[in-house]
Design a protein around this motif. Structure first.
Motif: not given
Length: 358
Positions: A154-155, A178-184, A188-192, A230-234
């Motif tokens: 996902p990264f 770093h600037g908009d972690p919620e969007t980040w 990532m959640q959407r890609l999983v 890491l949480p998303y690859s996991t």
């Protein structure tokens, strides 16, 4: 969401060196396959792909099968790697992405806002072209030759989406992180699910192992990797666990984050050429116990000639043996520390593989 089940038609492989090495058995020979062995360096690849776009060829079952099998026939590798690209699941989901020769994947509309994330399509259908290609490949492979499927992590996918294409510095990616972690995190959640579903398509079609490929993870600090990636690859590797196929995890330039990456849960850790295998094994074992190592010849060494190549292969095998003897690794799959370079001479690849097998 399409329903997936463990493939009833999964092949049973006998004395397959790749699977034996992963399962803690003594393989009949050192298993070897190379990343990017399908294509690039082979004249027969250039011939069959003439006039056909890279991504288009990933959705043509006969062609994708032919390209996947070419290096197995020519080089006697112990595994085929499915001919695909990191952005294939995005294309399959309906994202407008093209591979521009000499540049790489380029997106029509980069993802910059929360709304962009919400509009990003999710792959929730089968990809029949890929499944059909796998069916053709499996008919030709023998029971010692494994087929490895793969997906981009996902990264790496997120970085392509945010940057709009390949990036040397990943500044837009890190700025969002770093600037908009919620969007980040939303991205990532959407890609999983897209990545998981693309892997399940391959598993249902009969692949024998899979690799999660995080090309750009080495650009991150260990702290950023642990928090933002890491949480998303996991989650992806956990979703695949139920299918009981070996999981390989690899990134480039990841020496500093090998320990963190090993926590994602794969059986095999790929190591690039910058870290000696015995040192890599120590870093991995200290965090998550001993795993199988994959790697890690510098791809440039395929240009160096027989004697230097033979010395390097011996050194890498000795480092793997040291790691196994020390209890820091449970097996070794020989590979390059990244992919075959485009100008590599095909005959030099064949020679390298015979040296590794000797």
């Amino acid at each position: 969401m399409s329903s997936h089940s463990v493939s009833a038609t999964r092949r049973v492989l006998h004395n397959a060196p790749l699977l034996d090495a992963i399962n803690g058995k003594t393989p009949t020979r050192t298993p070897v396959w190379f990343m990017r062995q399908a294509g690039r360096s082979l004249p027969e690849y250039k011939k069959v792909r003439e006039g056909i776009g890279m991504l288009d060829s990933c959705f043509m079952p006969e062609l994708l099968a032919e390209i996947t099998l070419q290096p197995v026939r020519r080089h006697d590798v112990d595994a085929a790697i499915l001919f695909s690209d990191i952005v294939v699941p995005l294309r399959a989901a309906g994202v407008a992405v093209e591979i521009v020769p000499g540049r790489g994947p380029v997106l029509d509309a980069p993802i910059r806002t929360r709304e962009d994330v919400s509009n990003l399509p999710i792959l929730d259908v089968d990809v029949p072209e890929v499944a059909a290609g796998i069916g053709i490949i499996l008919k030709e492979l023998n029971e010692q030759q494994a087929l490895i499927g793969f997906a981009g992590a996902p990264f790496t996918l997120a970085s392509y989406l945010v940057e709009g294409g390949p990036s040397k510095n990943h500044e837009k990616t890190k700025a969002m992180m770093h600037g908009d972690p919620e969007t980040w995190h939303a991205l990532m959640q959407r890609l999983v699910p897209t990545i998981v579903n693309f892997l399940k398509v391959q598993i249902d079609a009969g692949i024998d192992a899979m690799q999660l490929f995080d090309s750009w993870a080495g650009f991150l600090t260990e702290r950023d990797y642990t928090e933002f990636v890491l949480p998303y690859s996991t989650e992806i590797l956990q979703e695949i666990e139920q299918y009981a196929i070996p999981r390989i995890h690899f990134g480039v330039g990841t020496g500093e984050i090998l320990g963190a990456m090993s926590r994602a849960g794969s059986e095999v850790m790929g190591v690039d050429w910058r870290v000696p295998l015995d040192k890599a094994a120590e870093r991995i074992a200290a965090v998550s116990g001993p795993k199988v190592l994959q790697g890690n010849l510098d791809p440039a060494l395929l240009f160096a000639g027989t004697d230097p190549l033979t010395r390097e292969v011996a050194r890498i095998k000795a480092e793997a043996a040291t790691a196994i003897a020390a209890g820091n690794a449970t097996g070794h799959i020989f590979n390059l520390g990244h992919g075959v370079l485009p100008n590599t001479v095909a005959e030099d690849i064949t020679e390298a593989i015979s040296i590794i097998h000797a």
